[in-house]
Design a protein around this motif. Structure first.
Motif, mmCIF file in Angstrom:
data_model
loop_
_atom_site.group_PDB
_atom_site.id
_atom_site.type_symbol
_atom_site.label_atom_id
_atom_site.label_comp_id
_atom_site.label_asym_id
_atom_site.label_seq_id
_atom_site.Cartn_x
_atom_site.Cartn_y
_atom_site.Cartn_z
ATOM 1 N N GLY A 94 9.823 19.338 -29.375
ATOM 2 C CA GLY A 94 8.656 19.021 -28.555
ATOM 3 C C GLY A 94 9.029 18.793 -27.109
ATOM 4 N N GLN A 95 10.135 18.084 -26.876
ATOM 5 C CA GLN A 95 10.589 17.821 -25.513
ATOM 6 C C GLN A 95 10.931 19.120 -24.787
ATOM 7 O OE1 GLN A 95 10.776 15.054 -23.811
ATOM 8 N NE2 GLN A 95 11.511 16.141 -22.026
ATOM 9 N N PHE A 96 11.544 20.034 -25.525
ATOM 10 C CA PHE A 96 11.924 21.321 -24.933
ATOM 11 C C PHE A 96 10.681 22.094 -24.467
ATOM 12 C CE2 PHE A 96 14.172 25.159 -24.236
ATOM 13 C CZ PHE A 96 13.420 26.192 -24.802
ATOM 14 N N PHE A 97 9.665 22.143 -25.325
ATOM 15 C CA PHE A 97 8.461 22.886 -24.956
ATOM 16 C C PHE A 97 7.672 22.175 -23.861
ATOM 17 C CE2 PHE A 97 9.190 24.834 -29.166
ATOM 18 C CZ PHE A 97 9.179 26.171 -28.776
ATOM 19 N N MET A 98 7.759 20.841 -23.794
ATOM 20 C CA MET A 98 7.121 20.127 -22.697
ATOM 21 C C MET A 98 7.769 20.489 -21.369
ATOM 22 S SD MET A 98 6.249 16.252 -23.992
ATOM 23 C CE MET A 98 5.773 15.777 -22.340
ATOM 24 N N GLN A 99 9.094 20.565 -21.351
ATOM 25 C CA GLN A 99 9.795 20.928 -20.126
ATOM 26 C C GLN A 99 9.473 22.359 -19.688
ATOM 27 O OE1 GLN A 99 13.922 20.249 -20.879
ATOM 28 N NE2 GLN A 99 13.794 18.043 -20.640
ATOM 29 N N LYS A 100 9.198 23.231 -20.664
ATOM 30 C CA LYS A 100 8.838 24.600 -20.345
ATOM 31 C C LYS A 100 7.385 24.727 -19.905
ATOM 32 C CE LYS A 100 10.155 28.149 -22.523
ATOM 33 N NZ LYS A 100 10.360 29.213 -23.523
ATOM 34 N N GLY A 101 6.585 23.668 -20.112
ATOM 35 C CA GLY A 101 5.168 23.721 -19.767
ATOM 36 C C GLY A 101 4.306 24.254 -20.889
ATOM 37 N N ASP A 102 4.892 24.482 -22.060
ATOM 38 C CA ASP A 102 4.129 24.948 -23.215
ATOM 39 C C ASP A 102 3.577 23.720 -23.946
ATOM 40 O OD1 ASP A 102 4.846 27.293 -25.954
ATOM 41 O OD2 ASP A 102 3.046 26.170 -25.415
ATOM 42 N N TYR A 103 2.528 23.142 -23.367
ATOM 43 C CA TYR A 103 2.031 21.861 -23.877
ATOM 44 C C TYR A 103 1.413 21.979 -25.266
ATOM 45 C CZ TYR A 103 2.698 20.253 -19.093
ATOM 46 O OH TYR A 103 3.235 19.923 -17.896
ATOM 47 N N ARG A 104 0.802 23.120 -25.563
ATOM 48 C CA ARG A 104 0.143 23.250 -26.871
ATOM 49 C C ARG A 104 1.176 23.257 -28.006
ATOM 50 N NH1 ARG A 104 -3.050 22.164 -24.052
ATOM 51 N NH2 ARG A 104 -2.573 20.296 -25.235
ATOM 52 N N THR A 105 2.275 23.979 -27.813
ATOM 53 C CA THR A 105 3.317 23.988 -28.847
ATOM 54 C C THR A 105 3.919 22.596 -29.004
ATOM 55 O OG1 THR A 105 3.845 26.283 -28.321
ATOM 56 C CG2 THR A 105 5.483 25.036 -29.569
ATOM 57 N N ALA A 106 4.180 21.930 -27.879
ATOM 58 C CA ALA A 106 4.725 20.573 -27.939
ATOM 59 C C ALA A 106 3.750 19.640 -28.654
ATOM 60 C CB ALA A 106 5.008 20.060 -26.530
ATOM 61 N N GLU A 107 2.451 19.766 -28.319
ATOM 62 C CA GLU A 107 1.446 18.903 -28.961
ATOM 63 C C GLU A 107 1.399 19.144 -30.468
ATOM 64 O OE1 GLU A 107 -2.520 19.720 -27.740
ATOM 65 O OE2 GLU A 107 -3.307 17.799 -28.434
ATOM 66 N N ASN A 108 1.452 20.410 -30.870
ATOM 67 C CA ASN A 108 1.419 20.722 -32.304
ATOM 68 C C ASN A 108 2.628 20.154 -33.032
ATOM 69 O OD1 ASN A 108 -1.007 22.096 -32.037
ATOM 70 N ND2 ASN A 108 -0.018 24.091 -31.698
#
Length: 676
Positions: free
Chosen positions: A300-314
Motif C-alpha cells: 500500500g505504501q508503495f502505491f501511495m508513493q506512486k500516486g496510485d491511490y485506488r490500489t493503495a486504498e484497496n
C-alpha cells in the motif's frame, strides 16, 4: 520511507532502525525446533508434538502432555524438565503468559533436581524466552547464554544455531560486535547440523546485520545483502516441507522487498511486488499477523508513493476486511490500516472520508493502548512471580545443602562416641546448640527474604500505579478542552471562508501537536529540540485561537547543546498558564508578548528555563480564577513529576513570581532541571 504506513510505523517504535524491526519480527515469530541427536523416546515424542504447534495446536498440547505423563511414570526428571520446557515454548506461541510462566518455572525447578546438563540447557532456554517475552532483556541474555554454552558442550548444533541467533537479536542495538559474533557462530553451527530450519533461522540472523549495513547507501553492501537473501529464499524453497516455522520464509521475502524499496532508484518493481505477494500469502495461510500486516502495508505504501491511490486504498481495505473475518480482533493492525486510509484521504483532500477513518483510527488506537497498558501490568506481575519462585528455589537449595552438612556431622558425632562417653556428651551438647542456632538463623533469613520479596512487589506495583496515574493526569493537563474546541472552531471558520490552505496548514499543526503530546508523554527523556518544536506548534495554535493577539520568542543560549535531554512536556503547562491567565485577559489594553528562554549552568550541569509574559500578573489572575471554569494543575503535576524523577535533589527548583515593577506587569516562571 514516508507516509502513514511503513514497516517501521507498524510497530510504533519511535526512531527504530530497519534492523531493529527485523529483529522484532524474528523474536516474535521464530520458534525453536530441529532434528537433534541423543534424544530419548520421551523427548522425541515431546519434540514431535511441538512440531504440530502451527498446524494443530490441540494435538500439539495433547501429545506433549502425554509425553510429560510418561516421563513422570518412569520417574525421569530429565525428560520431565524437557517436556515442561517444550510446553512452555508452545504456550509462548499461543500467547498465554500464565501457562508459559508456569511451565518455564516447573522446567527450571525440575532441571535443578535432575542435575543433568541436557535438562538444565532446556530449562534455561525456556527461562530465557520467558524473560525476553516480559521485556527483562538482561536476564534473558544470561539464561540464553547458559543454555547456549551447555548445548555447545552437548554438540547439539541445531539448537546452538537457533539460540545463538536469538542471543544475537538480544544484543541489538547495544553491542554491534556481539550481534555479528553470535549471528556468525549460529550460521557455522547451523551448517554443521544440516537442519534446514536451523540454517534458515541462522541465515536470517546474519541477513539482519547485513540489512543494517546496507542502509547506509553503500551500493556494494546493498548488492551483497540482496544476493544473500535471494540465496536464503532459494534454499528455503527447496526444503520448504522440512521447515516448520513458515514465518521465517515470510520474513526473508519481506527483508528482500525492503532492500529493493530502499535501494537504488528506480527500484525493481516486479521483484519488489513479487516478494511482498509471497509474504502476504504466507501471512494469510498461517495466520501470521505481523508478516501479513508488514507485507500488505508495504504494498500500500508503495502505491501511495506512486500516486496510485485506488490500489493503495484497496490493499488497506483488504487488510481490514481480512482482519474482521478472524475470530480475534487485532487492534494494532486495524489502527495501522485506518491510519493509512486517513493519510490517503488527506492526500486526496477528501475530508469527509478523513473524518470517518480518523474516528475508527482513534477507536482502535485507544483499544491498542489499553491492551499495551494491560500487557505491561501482566508482565510486571509475571516478573515478580518468577523472581519470588527463583528466590524460594535458592532458599530450598540452601536448606538441602544444610541437611547434607548435618548428615556428615552426624557421622562425625557417631565416630566421636567411640572415643568416650564424656567427650561424646560434650560434643553432642555443643553441636546441638550450634545446629539450633544455625536453624534459627536460617529461619530468620527465610522470613526476611519472604518479607523483602513482598515489600519489593508492593513498592514496585505502587510506583507503577503512581506513574500510570501521573501519566494519565499529565495527558489530561496537556490538551485543555477549551483550547481544542476553540481552535477547531477557528479552523472551521477558515474553511467556511474558503481559506482552506491556511486551514489545512493549521489542521496539520494540530495533528502533529496531538501526536507529539501522545508520543512524548510515554518517553522518559526527549532532546531540547523536540521540546522547543512542541512548544512552537502549541504557541502558534494558541495565536490562531486568540486571533494573533500576542507575539512570542524562544531564546536558546549558545551554552545549551541541542542534544541536551530533559523530561518531556515539562514546560507546556506553564506556557498554557501564561497565555490563558496572563495574556488572554489583556483584551485591548496592550499587545501580549511571551518569551521562553533556556540557559545552561555549565558548572552545576543544570538547565535553567524561564517563561516570561507581560500579562495581567499573578494577583489579577488569582482574582479572576474565582469564577473561572478552568483550573490549572500544572504546578502540582510538575512538582509530583520532579519528585519522582529527582527525589531529594536540591538542584530542582520551581518558582512562579510577578515581574519587577520597573519591568511592568506580568509573570515569570523559573524552572531548573539537573541534567545528571
Amino acid at each position: 520511507m514516508n507516509g502513514a504506513f511503513n514497516i517501521l510505523n507498524s510497530y510504533r517504535h519511535s526512531g527504530c532502525t530497519l534492523m531493529s524491526v527485523v529483529f522484532l519480527l524474528l523474536i516474535q515469530l521464530w520458534t525453536p525446533m530441529g532434528v537433534v541427536q541423543g534424544q530419548t523416546s520421551i523427548e522425541k515424542m515431546a519434540a514431535d508434538g511441538y512440531a504440530l504447534r502451527f498446524s494443530d495446536t490441540t494435538a500439539s498440547v495433547r501429545i506433549q502432555t502425554e509425553a510429560l505423563t510418561l516421563a513422570k511414570t518412569k520417574n525421569s526428571k530429565t525428560d520431565e524438565a524437557i517436556c515442561y520446557a517444550y510446553l512452555a515454548m508452545t504456550y509462548r506461541r499461543l500467547l498465554q503468559l500464565k501457562e508459559f510462566t508456569r511451565y518455564a518455572d516447573l522446567s527450571y525447578e525440575t532441571a535443578n533436581q535432575a542435575a543433568d546438563n541436557r535438562a538444565v540447557a532446556y530449562s534455561n532456554w525456556a527461562m530465557g524466552l520467558l524473560r525476553s517475552y516480559i521485556d527483562d532483556k538482561a536476564s534473558a541474555v544470561d539464561y540464553m547464554l547458559k543454555a547456549y554454552g551447555l548445548f555447545v558442550q552437548l554438540k547439539e548444533y541445531a539448537y546452538c544455531a537457533k539460540i545463538g541467533a536469538d542471543v544475537s537479536y538480544l544484543f541489538y542495538p547495544g553491542s554491534e560486535a556481539n550481534v555479528t559474533k553470535y549471528a556468525d557462530e549460529a550460521f557455522r553451527y547451523a551448517m554443521q547440523s544440516k537442519d534446514p530450519e536451523s540454517i534458515l533461522h541462522a541465515r536470517l540472523a546474519v541477513g539482519s546485520y547485513l540489512l543494517d549495513s546496507a542502509g547506509g547507501g553503500d551500493l556494494e553492501q546493498w548488492q551483497k545483502a540482496v544476493l544473500f537473501f535471494k540465496e536464503t529464499i532459494r534454499q528455503a524453497e527447496q526444503v520448504e516441507d522440512a521447515i516448520v516455522s513458515k514465518s521465517n520464509i515470510g520474513i526473508a521475502h519481506i527483508n528482500l522487498a525492503v532492500l529493493y524499496m530502499n535501494g537504488p532508484k528506480p527500484i525493481d518493481e516486479k521483484a519488489f511486488l513479487s516478494h511482498l505477494e509471497q509474504a502476504t500469502y504466507i501471512g494469510r495461510q498461517y495466520s501470521l499477523r505481523n508478516i501479513y500486516r508488514s507485507s500488505l502495508g508495504l504494498q500500500g505504501q508503495f502505491f501511495m508513493q506512486k500516486g496510485d491511490y485506488r490500489t493503495a486504498e484497496n490493499l488497506f481495505k483488504e487488510g481490514i476486511a481480512y482482519q474482521q473475518t478472524l475470530p480475534y480482533k487485532d487492534n494494532d493492525l486495524l489502527a495501522t490500516f485506518f491510519g493509512c486510509l486517513k493519510e490517503l484521504a488527506a492526500q486526496e483532500k477528501d475530508y469527509a472520508a478523513y473524518h470517518e477513518y480518523d474516528t475508527y483510527f482513534n477507536k482502535y488506537n485507544k483499544l491498542k493502548y489499553d491492551e499495551a497498558t494491560q500487557k505491561i501490568l501482566q508482565n510486571t506481575d509475571a516478573r515478580f512471580e518468577s523472581e519470588k519462585k527463583l528466590a524460594l528455589i535458592e532458599q530450598l537449595e540452601k536448606e538441602n545443602e544444610l541437611e547434607r552438612k548435618n548428615k556428615f556431622l552426624g557421622y562425625g558425632i557417631s565416630a566421636i562416641l567411640l572415643i568416650g562417653l564424656v567427650f561424646m556428651y560434650r560434643s553432642y551438647y555443643y553441636r546441638q546448640r550450634y545446629f539450633q542456632n544455625r536453624e534459627d538463623i536460617l529461619q530468620e533469613q527465610q522470613t526476611n527474604s519472604e518479607l523483602k520479596v513482598q515489600l519489593m512487589e508492593k513498592e514496585s506495583l505502587e510506583v507503577l500505579a503512581e506513574k500510570l496515574s501521573l501519566e494519565r493526569r499529565l495527558l489530561q493537563s496537556q490538551m485543555d478542552p477549551h483550547f481544542i474546541f476553540n481552535l477547531l472552531g477557528n479552523i472551521q471558520s477558515m474553511i467556511l471562508q474558503n481559506d482552506r490552505v491556511v486551514a489545512v496548514s493549521y489542521l496539520g499543526k494540530f495533528a502533529k501537536l496531538t501526536r507529539q503530546v501522545l508520543e512524548q508523554s510515554r518517553m522518559d527523556r526527549i532532546c531540547i529540540e523536540q521540546e522547543i518544536q512542541t512548544l512552537k506548534n502549541y504557541i502558534e495554535l494558541q495565536q490562531l485561537r486568540l486571533n494573533h493577539s500576542f507575539d512570542y520568542e524562544i531564546q536558546v543560549d549558545e551554552t545549551v547543546d541541542s542534544t541536551v535531554y530533559i523530561p518531556p512536556l515539562l514546560l507546556q503547562p506553564f506556557v498554557e498558564n501564561a497565555i490563558e491567565h496572563g495574556l488572554k485577559p489583556l483584551v485591548d489594553r496592550r499587545r501580549g508578548f511571551l518569551k521562553v528562554a533556556f540557559h545552561l549552568d555549565i558548572d552545576a550541569d543544570i538547565l535553567e528555563c524561564t517563561i516570561t509574559d507581560n500579562g495581567i500578573g499573578l494577583g489579577a489572575s488569582k482574582s479572576r480564577k474565582i469564577d473561572a471554569s478552568h483550573t490549572s494543575l500544572s504546578t502540582r503535576i510538575t512538582d509530583e513529576r520532579l519528585a519522582l524523577l529527582y527525589p531529594n535533589n536540591p538542584s530542582v527548583q520551581l518558582k512562579v513570581t510577578d515581574r519587577n515593577e520597573e519591568e511592568g506587569a506580568g509573570c515569570v516562571v523559573f524552572l531548573s532541571i539537573p541534567l545528571i
